[in-house]
Design a protein around this motif. Structure first.
Motif, PDB file in Angstrom:
ATOM      1  N   UNK A   1       0.809  -1.218  -0.045  1.00  0.00           N
ATOM      2  CA  UNK A   1      -0.119  -0.005   0.045  1.00  0.00           C
ATOM      3  C   UNK A   1       1.072   1.133   0.105  1.00  0.00           C
ATOM      4  N   UNK A   2       1.978   1.254   0.493  1.00  0.00           N
ATOM      5  CA  UNK A   2       2.807   2.304   0.654  1.00  0.00           C
ATOM      6  C   UNK A   2       3.262   2.483  -0.466  1.00  0.00           C
ATOM      7  N   UNK A   3       4.007   3.958  -0.651  1.00  0.00           N
ATOM      8  CA  UNK A   3       4.644   4.578  -1.960  1.00  0.00           C
ATOM      9  C   UNK A   3       3.639   4.354  -3.233  1.00  0.00           C
ATOM     10  N   UNK A   4       2.643   4.291  -2.897  1.00  0.00           N
ATOM     11  CA  UNK A   4       1.424   4.142  -4.130  1.00  0.00           C
ATOM     12  C   UNK A   4       0.266   5.019  -3.792  1.00  0.00           C
ATOM     13  N   UNK A   5      -0.711   5.546  -4.845  1.00  0.00           N
ATOM     14  CA  UNK A   5      -1.751   6.009  -4.640  1.00  0.00           C
ATOM     15  C   UNK A   5      -2.824   5.254  -5.292  1.00  0.00           C
ATOM     16  N   UNK A   6      -4.120   5.277  -4.769  1.00  0.00           N
ATOM     17  CA  UNK A   6      -5.153   4.378  -5.078  1.00  0.00           C
ATOM     18  C   UNK A   6      -6.411   5.588  -5.275  1.00  0.00           C
ATOM     19  N   UNK A   7      -7.299   5.111  -6.007  1.00  0.00           N
ATOM     20  CA  UNK A   7      -8.541   6.049  -6.455  1.00  0.00           C
ATOM     21  C   UNK A   7      -9.731   4.980  -6.373  1.00  0.00           C
ATOM     22  N   UNK A   8     -10.683   5.449  -5.699  1.00  0.00           N
ATOM     23  CA  UNK A   8     -11.900   4.733  -5.942  1.00  0.00           C
ATOM     24  C   UNK A   8     -12.557   4.804  -7.495  1.00  0.00           C
ATOM     25  N   UNK A   9     -12.937   3.578  -8.071  1.00  0.00           N
ATOM     26  CA  UNK A   9     -13.196   3.507  -9.378  1.00  0.00           C
ATOM     27  C   UNK A   9     -14.792   3.935  -9.651  1.00  0.00           C
ATOM     28  N   UNK A  10     -14.898   5.426  -9.229  1.00  0.00           N
ATOM     29  CA  UNK A  10     -16.284   5.910  -9.287  1.00  0.00           C
ATOM     30  C   UNK A  10     -16.229   7.317  -9.865  1.00  0.00           C
ATOM     31  N   UNK A  11     -17.374   7.701 -10.415  1.00  0.00           N
ATOM     32  CA  UNK A  11     -17.347   9.033 -11.277  1.00  0.00           C
ATOM     33  C   UNK A  11     -16.595  10.272 -10.277  1.00  0.00           C
ATOM     34  N   UNK A  12     -17.063  10.380  -9.142  1.00  0.00           N
ATOM     35  CA  UNK A  12     -16.695  11.662  -8.251  1.00  0.00           C
ATOM     36  C   UNK A  12     -15.277  11.614  -7.996  1.00  0.00           C
ATOM     37  N   UNK A  13     -14.752  10.479  -7.375  1.00  0.00           N
ATOM     38  CA  UNK A  13     -13.409  10.487  -7.116  1.00  0.00           C
ATOM     39  C   UNK A  13     -12.449  10.576  -8.253  1.00  0.00           C
ATOM     40  N   UNK A  14     -12.979  10.096  -9.619  1.00  0.00           N
ATOM     41  CA  UNK A  14     -12.159  10.161 -10.617  1.00  0.00           C
ATOM     42  C   UNK A  14     -12.260  11.689 -10.866  1.00  0.00           C
ATOM     43  N   UNK A  15     -13.557  12.220 -11.272  1.00  0.00           N
ATOM     44  CA  UNK A  15     -13.428  13.714 -11.688  1.00  0.00           C
ATOM     45  C   UNK A  15     -12.659  14.615 -10.749  1.00  0.00           C
ATOM     46  N   UNK A  16     -12.871  14.510  -9.423  1.00  0.00           N
ATOM     47  CA  UNK A  16     -12.351  15.293  -8.581  1.00  0.00           C
ATOM     48  C   UNK A  16     -10.891  14.977  -8.071  1.00  0.00           C
ATOM     49  N   UNK A  17     -10.335  13.914  -8.693  1.00  0.00           N
ATOM     50  CA  UNK A  17      -9.070  13.579  -8.619  1.00  0.00           C
ATOM     51  C   UNK A  17      -8.574  13.070  -7.203  1.00  0.00           C
TER      52      UNK A  17
END
Length: 106
Positions: A1-17
């Protein structure tokens, strides 16, 4: 998990980065919570190299049995901050994307 970035695979988290990352301590705590065993320090992992140079068969034969075993065991580790394809697929099934290094903010 460390030294990485993750993002929810959903419209709002992607659009708002919106991205998620964590420290070594927090990652250890997540594992402890998931397993219901110990605390962060029991699962605090750092220093796994995993990028040894491949040895030829003759180089391997020149090592002691203990050194050969240690070398072969070291090949089983994945270096820090590497997310394998298997883990990336598992995270995707759980609704998460792994932000690739070339897409990270500097």
């Amino acid at each position: 998990m460390c030294n990485n970035q993750f993002q929810r695979n959903d419209v709002w988290p992607i659009l708002s980065e919106q991205k998620w990352s964590c420290s070594w301590r927090h990652a250890g705590g997540v594992i402890a919570d998931m397993l219901g065993k110990g605390d962060y320090i029991d699962w605090y992992c750092s220093g796994i190299n995993g990028d040894q140079d491949e040895m030829t068969q003759s180089e391997l034969e020149n090592l002691t049995l203990e050194q050969q075993t240690r070398y072969k065991d070291s090949l089983l580790f994945v270096r820090e901050s590497v997310v394998t394809e298997e883990i990336e697929n598992d995270l995707f099934e759980l609704g998460w994307l792994v932000i690739k290094e070339d897409n990270r903010d500097i």
